[in-house]
Design a protein around this motif. Structure first.
Motif, PDB file in Angstrom:
ATOM      1  N   GLN A 108      24.735 -11.062  -7.381  1.00  0.00           N
ATOM      2  CA  GLN A 108      25.677  -9.945  -7.278  1.00  0.00           C
ATOM      3  C   GLN A 108      25.096  -8.841  -6.389  1.00  0.00           C
ATOM      4  N   LEU A 109      23.813  -8.543  -6.540  1.00  0.00           N
ATOM      5  CA  LEU A 109      23.170  -7.527  -5.710  1.00  0.00           C
ATOM      6  C   LEU A 109      23.169  -7.950  -4.247  1.00  0.00           C
ATOM      7  N   LEU A 110      22.868  -9.207  -3.989  1.00  0.00           N
ATOM      8  CA  LEU A 110      22.842  -9.712  -2.617  1.00  0.00           C
ATOM      9  C   LEU A 110      24.234  -9.732  -1.991  1.00  0.00           C
ATOM     10  N   ASP A 111      25.241  -9.997  -2.788  1.00  0.00           N
ATOM     11  CA  ASP A 111      26.624 -10.096  -2.296  1.00  0.00           C
ATOM     12  C   ASP A 111      27.261  -8.704  -2.234  1.00  0.00           C
ATOM     13  N   ALA A 112      26.773  -7.874  -1.328  1.00  0.00           N
ATOM     14  CA  ALA A 112      27.230  -6.476  -1.226  1.00  0.00           C
ATOM     15  C   ALA A 112      28.727  -6.364  -0.959  1.00  0.00           C
ATOM     16  N   SER A 113      29.288  -7.293  -0.207  1.00  0.00           N
ATOM     17  CA  SER A 113      30.706  -7.225   0.138  1.00  0.00           C
ATOM     18  C   SER A 113      31.610  -7.708  -0.994  1.00  0.00           C
ATOM     19  N   GLY A 114      31.044  -8.431  -1.954  1.00  0.00           N
ATOM     20  CA  GLY A 114      31.837  -8.947  -3.060  1.00  0.00           C
ATOM     21  C   GLY A 114      32.690 -10.147  -2.711  1.00  0.00           C
ATOM     22  N   ASP A 115      32.367 -10.817  -1.588  1.00  0.00           N
ATOM     23  CA  ASP A 115      33.170 -11.961  -1.152  1.00  0.00           C
ATOM     24  C   ASP A 115      32.690 -13.296  -1.717  1.00  0.00           C
ATOM     25  N   LYS A 116      31.737 -13.249  -2.666  1.00  0.00           N
ATOM     26  CA  LYS A 116      31.184 -14.438  -3.323  1.00  0.00           C
ATOM     27  C   LYS A 116      30.325 -15.277  -2.378  1.00  0.00           C
ATOM     28  N   LEU A 117      29.840 -14.628  -1.313  1.00  0.00           N
ATOM     29  CA  LEU A 117      28.936 -15.253  -0.352  1.00  0.00           C
ATOM     30  C   LEU A 117      27.817 -14.270  -0.039  1.00  0.00           C
ATOM     31  N   VAL A 118      26.644 -14.790   0.268  1.00  0.00           N
ATOM     32  CA  VAL A 118      25.540 -13.946   0.726  1.00  0.00           C
ATOM     33  C   VAL A 118      25.286 -14.293   2.178  1.00  0.00           C
ATOM     34  N   ASP A 119      25.527 -13.313   3.056  1.00  0.00           N
ATOM     35  CA  ASP A 119      25.251 -13.551   4.477  1.00  0.00           C
ATOM     36  C   ASP A 119      23.889 -12.963   4.832  1.00  0.00           C
ATOM     37  N   GLN A 120      23.481 -13.201   6.054  1.00  0.00           N
ATOM     38  CA  GLN A 120      22.146 -12.798   6.482  1.00  0.00           C
ATOM     39  C   GLN A 120      21.924 -11.289   6.399  1.00  0.00           C
ATOM     40  N   SER A 121      22.886 -10.493   6.814  1.00  0.00           N
ATOM     41  CA  SER A 121      22.697  -9.038   6.793  1.00  0.00           C
ATOM     42  C   SER A 121      22.568  -8.524   5.356  1.00  0.00           C
ATOM     43  N   GLU A 122      23.333  -9.086   4.426  1.00  0.00           N
ATOM     44  CA  GLU A 122      23.217  -8.691   3.018  1.00  0.00           C
ATOM     45  C   GLU A 122      21.838  -9.066   2.481  1.00  0.00           C
ATOM     46  N   TYR A 123      21.401 -10.253   2.808  1.00  0.00           N
ATOM     47  CA  TYR A 123      20.098 -10.741   2.358  1.00  0.00           C
ATOM     48  C   TYR A 123      18.976  -9.847   2.892  1.00  0.00           C
ATOM     49  N   ILE A 124      19.036  -9.535   4.175  1.00  0.00           N
ATOM     50  CA  ILE A 124      18.005  -8.697   4.796  1.00  0.00           C
ATOM     51  C   ILE A 124      17.945  -7.333   4.123  1.00  0.00           C
TER      52      ILE A 124
END
Length: 186
Positions: A108-124
């Motif tokens: 949930q923390l990694l998925d900043a956009s709330g789209d149920k996906l973790v992309d590279q920018s969120e991960y970084i």
């Protein structure tokens, strides 16, 4: 005496303890570490953000369940020895509730956009909360964000995250892509 735990697996557990849990870097895990992480999230995402409010609730529950699982009071300190013994015990197949909650919280923390996906920018961004450099986070993401054909994907799903998490905390295979989920293991 119990079965010997693989040295590589133990290094991963130690790394997770030092980098992701002992946030104040004092050698023990205590509520102050979780409180500091909550403050870091508040500073990065805003004190009224959903992420900050969620962190306050989730991390409090995780801390209480973690200390209970180890047999400590909530105001006790978790030593690295306690941590290692707890992970060793979890290898028997029973995952403590706090670990399940923490996994869900991290996604949930990694998925900043709330789209149920973790992309590279969120991960970084989130890896930065734990003092992992942008270049290291980028390199790690590129190692684990792969589809079944081994091709780089733009984001990972919750299901992929769970697989990577389980690989990180249980796999002794040095080539497992899950080994990169929390950064390069020193």
């Amino acid at each position: 005496m119990g079965k010997e735990v693989d040295a590589f697996l133990m290094r991963k557990w130690e790394y997770a303890f030092r980098v992701f849990f002992d946030v104040n870097r004092n050698g023990t895990l205590e509520w102050d570490d979780f409180q500091l992480l909550i403050e870091i999230i508040g500073a990065a995402r805003g004190p009224m953000s959903d992420e900050y409010l969620s962190a306050k609730l989730a991390l409090n529950e995780i801390w209480h369940k973690l200390t209970a699982a180890i047999g400590l009071k909530h105001d006790d300190k978790v030593t690295e020895e306690d941590w290692m013994a707890m992970w060793k015990k979890s290898l028997n197949g029973s995952t403590p509730d706090w670990q399940k909650l923490y996994l869900e919280y991290m996604f949930q923390l990694l998925d900043a956009s709330g789209d149920k996906l973790v992309d590279q920018s969120e991960y970084i961004q989130v890896m930065g909360y734990f003092d992992i450099s942008r270049s290291e986070a980028t390199a790690c993401f590129d190692k684990f964000a792969l589809n079944e054909q081994g091709e780089l994907v733009m984001a990972i799903t919750y299901e992929k995250f769970v697989t990577l998490w389980e690989e990180y905390f249980t796999s002794t295979d040095m080539n497992s892509t899950g080994n990169y989920l929390l950064g390069f293991i020193d």
